[in-house]
Design a protein around this motif. Structure first.
Motif, PDB file in Angstrom:
ATOM      1  N   LEU A 130     -27.895  97.603  -6.570  1.00  0.00           N
ATOM      2  CA  LEU A 130     -27.639  96.430  -5.744  1.00  0.00           C
ATOM      3  C   LEU A 130     -27.432  95.219  -6.651  1.00  0.00           C
ATOM      4  N   PRO A 131     -26.562  94.307  -6.233  1.00  0.00           N
ATOM      5  CA  PRO A 131     -26.298  93.151  -7.105  1.00  0.00           C
ATOM      6  C   PRO A 131     -27.496  92.215  -7.204  1.00  0.00           C
ATOM      7  N   GLN A 132     -27.667  91.653  -8.387  1.00  0.00           N
ATOM      8  CA  GLN A 132     -28.754  90.694  -8.595  1.00  0.00           C
ATOM      9  C   GLN A 132     -28.276  89.311  -8.170  1.00  0.00           C
ATOM     10  N   LYS A 133     -29.239  88.494  -7.789  1.00  0.00           N
ATOM     11  CA  LYS A 133     -28.903  87.136  -7.399  1.00  0.00           C
ATOM     12  C   LYS A 133     -28.380  86.384  -8.629  1.00  0.00           C
ATOM     13  N   ASN A 134     -27.393  85.565  -8.431  1.00  0.00           N
ATOM     14  CA  ASN A 134     -26.773  84.778  -9.516  1.00  0.00           C
ATOM     15  C   ASN A 134     -26.308  85.661 -10.677  1.00  0.00           C
ATOM     16  N   SER A 135     -25.754  86.807 -10.347  1.00  0.00           N
ATOM     17  CA  SER A 135     -25.292  87.682 -11.416  1.00  0.00           C
ATOM     18  C   SER A 135     -23.763  87.828 -11.335  1.00  0.00           C
ATOM     19  N   ALA A 136     -23.120  86.695 -11.289  1.00  0.00           N
ATOM     20  CA  ALA A 136     -21.663  86.694 -11.179  1.00  0.00           C
ATOM     21  C   ALA A 136     -21.040  87.247 -12.459  1.00  0.00           C
ATOM     22  N   LYS A 137     -20.032  88.082 -12.285  1.00  0.00           N
ATOM     23  CA  LYS A 137     -19.358  88.671 -13.433  1.00  0.00           C
ATOM     24  C   LYS A 137     -17.923  88.195 -13.455  1.00  0.00           C
ATOM     25  N   ILE A 138     -17.426  87.982 -14.629  1.00  0.00           N
ATOM     26  CA  ILE A 138     -16.014  87.599 -14.729  1.00  0.00           C
ATOM     27  C   ILE A 138     -15.207  88.879 -14.907  1.00  0.00           C
ATOM     28  N   LEU A 139     -14.277  89.062 -13.986  1.00  0.00           N
ATOM     29  CA  LEU A 139     -13.476  90.283 -14.018  1.00  0.00           C
ATOM     30  C   LEU A 139     -12.002  89.963 -14.122  1.00  0.00           C
ATOM     31  N   ASN A 140     -11.313  90.860 -14.756  1.00  0.00           N
ATOM     32  CA  ASN A 140      -9.866  90.738 -14.810  1.00  0.00           C
ATOM     33  C   ASN A 140      -9.317  91.227 -13.459  1.00  0.00           C
ATOM     34  N   VAL A 141      -8.459  90.435 -12.871  1.00  0.00           N
ATOM     35  CA  VAL A 141      -7.916  90.767 -11.547  1.00  0.00           C
ATOM     36  C   VAL A 141      -7.216  92.131 -11.567  1.00  0.00           C
ATOM     37  N   LYS A 142      -6.637  92.449 -12.707  1.00  0.00           N
ATOM     38  CA  LYS A 142      -5.906  93.727 -12.829  1.00  0.00           C
ATOM     39  C   LYS A 142      -6.852  94.934 -12.756  1.00  0.00           C
ATOM     40  N   ASP A 143      -8.122  94.684 -13.104  1.00  0.00           N
ATOM     41  CA  ASP A 143      -9.102  95.789 -13.118  1.00  0.00           C
ATOM     42  C   ASP A 143      -9.726  96.045 -11.745  1.00  0.00           C
ATOM     43  N   ILE A 144      -9.421  95.176 -10.793  1.00  0.00           N
ATOM     44  CA  ILE A 144     -10.068  95.303  -9.484  1.00  0.00           C
ATOM     45  C   ILE A 144      -9.252  96.188  -8.541  1.00  0.00           C
ATOM     46  N   LEU A 145      -9.944  97.131  -7.958  1.00  0.00           N
ATOM     47  CA  LEU A 145      -9.323  97.974  -6.929  1.00  0.00           C
ATOM     48  C   LEU A 145     -10.081  97.736  -5.623  1.00  0.00           C
ATOM     49  N   ARG A 146      -9.374  97.173  -4.668  1.00  0.00           N
ATOM     50  CA  ARG A 146     -10.018  96.890  -3.373  1.00  0.00           C
ATOM     51  C   ARG A 146      -9.795  98.054  -2.422  1.00  0.00           C
ATOM     52  N   ILE A 147     -10.901  98.531  -1.868  1.00  0.00           N
ATOM     53  CA  ILE A 147     -10.819  99.579  -0.845  1.00  0.00           C
ATOM     54  C   ILE A 147     -11.396  98.994   0.439  1.00  0.00           C
ATOM     55  N   ASN A 148     -10.617  99.026   1.484  1.00  0.00           N
ATOM     56  CA  ASN A 148     -11.096  98.496   2.760  1.00  0.00           C
ATOM     57  C   ASN A 148     -11.301  99.630   3.753  1.00  0.00           C
ATOM     58  N   LEU A 149     -12.391  99.536   4.475  1.00  0.00           N
ATOM     59  CA  LEU A 149     -12.724 100.563   5.463  1.00  0.00           C
ATOM     60  C   LEU A 149     -12.797  99.865   6.820  1.00  0.00           C
ATOM     61  N   ASN A 150     -11.805 100.146   7.676  1.00  0.00           N
ATOM     62  CA  ASN A 150     -11.801  99.435   8.961  1.00  0.00           C
ATOM     63  C   ASN A 150     -12.678 100.126  10.003  1.00  0.00           C
ATOM     64  N   GLU A 151     -12.728  99.543  11.204  1.00  0.00           N
ATOM     65  CA  GLU A 151     -13.664 100.044  12.237  1.00  0.00           C
ATOM     66  C   GLU A 151     -13.328 101.451  12.709  1.00  0.00           C
ATOM     67  N   LYS A 152     -12.043 101.868  12.517  1.00  0.00           N
ATOM     68  CA  LYS A 152     -11.650 103.227  12.924  1.00  0.00           C
ATOM     69  C   LYS A 152     -11.984 104.263  11.850  1.00  0.00           C
ATOM     70  N   GLY A 153     -12.403 103.785  10.703  1.00  0.00           N
ATOM     71  CA  GLY A 153     -12.731 104.688   9.609  1.00  0.00           C
ATOM     72  C   GLY A 153     -11.539 104.964   8.708  1.00  0.00           C
ATOM     73  N   GLU A 154     -10.489 104.155   8.890  1.00  0.00           N
ATOM     74  CA  GLU A 154      -9.295 104.318   8.030  1.00  0.00           C
ATOM     75  C   GLU A 154      -9.528 103.612   6.704  1.00  0.00           C
ATOM     76  N   VAL A 155      -9.113 104.296   5.649  1.00  0.00           N
ATOM     77  CA  VAL A 155      -9.298 103.732   4.305  1.00  0.00           C
ATOM     78  C   VAL A 155      -8.000 103.089   3.849  1.00  0.00           C
ATOM     79  N   PHE A 156      -8.085 101.831   3.486  1.00  0.00           N
ATOM     80  CA  PHE A 156      -6.914 101.106   2.982  1.00  0.00           C
ATOM     81  C   PHE A 156      -7.076 100.924   1.482  1.00  0.00           C
ATOM     82  N   LEU A 157      -6.145 101.512   0.769  1.00  0.00           N
ATOM     83  CA  LEU A 157      -6.157 101.414  -0.682  1.00  0.00           C
ATOM     84  C   LEU A 157      -4.842 100.761  -1.091  1.00  0.00           C
ATOM     85  N   LYS A 158      -4.920  99.592  -1.674  1.00  0.00           N
ATOM     86  CA  LYS A 158      -3.721  98.807  -2.016  1.00  0.00           C
ATOM     87  C   LYS A 158      -2.811  98.656  -0.794  1.00  0.00           C
ATOM     88  N   GLU A 159      -3.403  98.308   0.306  1.00  0.00           N
ATOM     89  CA  GLU A 159      -2.714  98.066   1.592  1.00  0.00           C
ATOM     90  C   GLU A 159      -2.089  99.310   2.222  1.00  0.00           C
TER      91      GLU A 159
END
Lengths: 133, 139
Positions: free
Chosen positions: B46-75
């Motif tokens: 679990l993330p620690q309080k005030n433990s912000a990390k600087i990340l390269n935007v290129k290294d981030i992969l966003r996965i979204n899970l909607n209410e139907k259970g569909e997985v969105f990977l890069k839209e």
């Protein structure tokens, strides 16, 4: 004349198997109580093929049923009391592992409520329990 | 002449004949009980309080899970069974990948576990998950 002296045999009850019976009785009662305990909270465990053993020496199990009701040690518990119990457990042993055993069909927001408490308490790790074997 | 020496037999007062059975039953009992109590799953940091990390935007992969259970990977909608393969492909290109999982509050917990399983299976070091807040939209 030879007189036969009758040796009197002391009456005794065979108690050789008494310990076996007592022990089997003990097993029976313990198993039945364990089954009943699991029946009280009906939780359909989430399934996963890949899983790790998350059991530690000291464990703190939080159960969340389909309706989002939180249980601790078989009893319904509110979030404030849960927070106190977690603090107590961690104070006694900081290595206590927190397990979340939630119903696979419950909404994630019910699980997130508990995770938020753990984040607030600065707890570092949480175990999401899945169906074993 | 044969002389019979009568040996005095020890009297088994406690009746220890069944002790081995008892010991065996005790072992079986403890094995069964131990098997009942083993929890299996995933340990998530679990993330620690005030433990912000600087990340390269290129290294981030966003996965979204909607209410139907569909997985969105890069839209794109990706079947949950293929999430692992998709992440694996991205991971071979970018080993410093950071996976951010955004979860809809009304999605079934099983769907979340399935995505977490895929990420854990690939040993993604940087993995973070959070619930979609009220009014917040998937990015």
């Amino acid at each position: 004349m030879k007189i036969h002296k009758k040796t009197r045999i002391a009456p005794f009850i065979p108690i050789n198997s008494m310990s076996d019976i007592a022990f089997l009785l003990l097993i029976f009662i313990m198993l039945i109580s364990l089954i009943n305990y699991k029946k009280v909270i009906k939780i359909d465990y989430p399934e996963a093929e890949y899983k790790e053993t998350t059991q530690a020496d000291k464990n703190f199990e939080i159960r969340i049923d389909y309706d989002g009701v939180i249980y601790y040690k078989g009893y319904i518990i509110d979030t404030t009391t849960l927070e106190e119990k977690i603090v107590d457990a961690i104070t006694k042993d900081p290595k206590t592992r927190i397990h979340i055993i939630a119903d696979k069909n419950t909404k994630y927001k019910n699980v997130n409520g508990v995770i938020e408490i753990l984040k607030l308490l600065q707890h570092r790790a949480v175990s999401l329990v899945v169906k074993g074997n | 002449m044969k002389i019979k020496i009568s040996r005095r037999k020890g009297i088994d007062v406690l009746g220890s004949g069944s002790l081995s059975d008892l010991a065996f039953l005790l072992i079986v009992f403890f094995i069964v009980i131990a098997m009942f109590n083993i929890n299996k799953g995933f340990i998530l940091g679990l993330p620690q309080k005030n433990s912000a990390k600087i990340l390269n935007v290129k290294d981030i992969l966003r996965i979204n899970l909607n209410e139907k259970g569909e997985v969105f990977l890069k839209e794109n909608v990706v079947p949950i069974e293929e999430v692992e393969r998709e992440i694996k492909d991205i991971l071979t290109i970018n080993p410093n990948l950071t996976v951010l999982l955004k979860i809809h509050p009304d999605v079934n917990y099983q769907k979340v576990v399935s995505v977490v399983e895929a990420v854990r299976k690939l040993n993604v070091e940087n993995f973070s998950f959070s619930m979609l807040r009220e009014g917040e939209k998937f990015r």
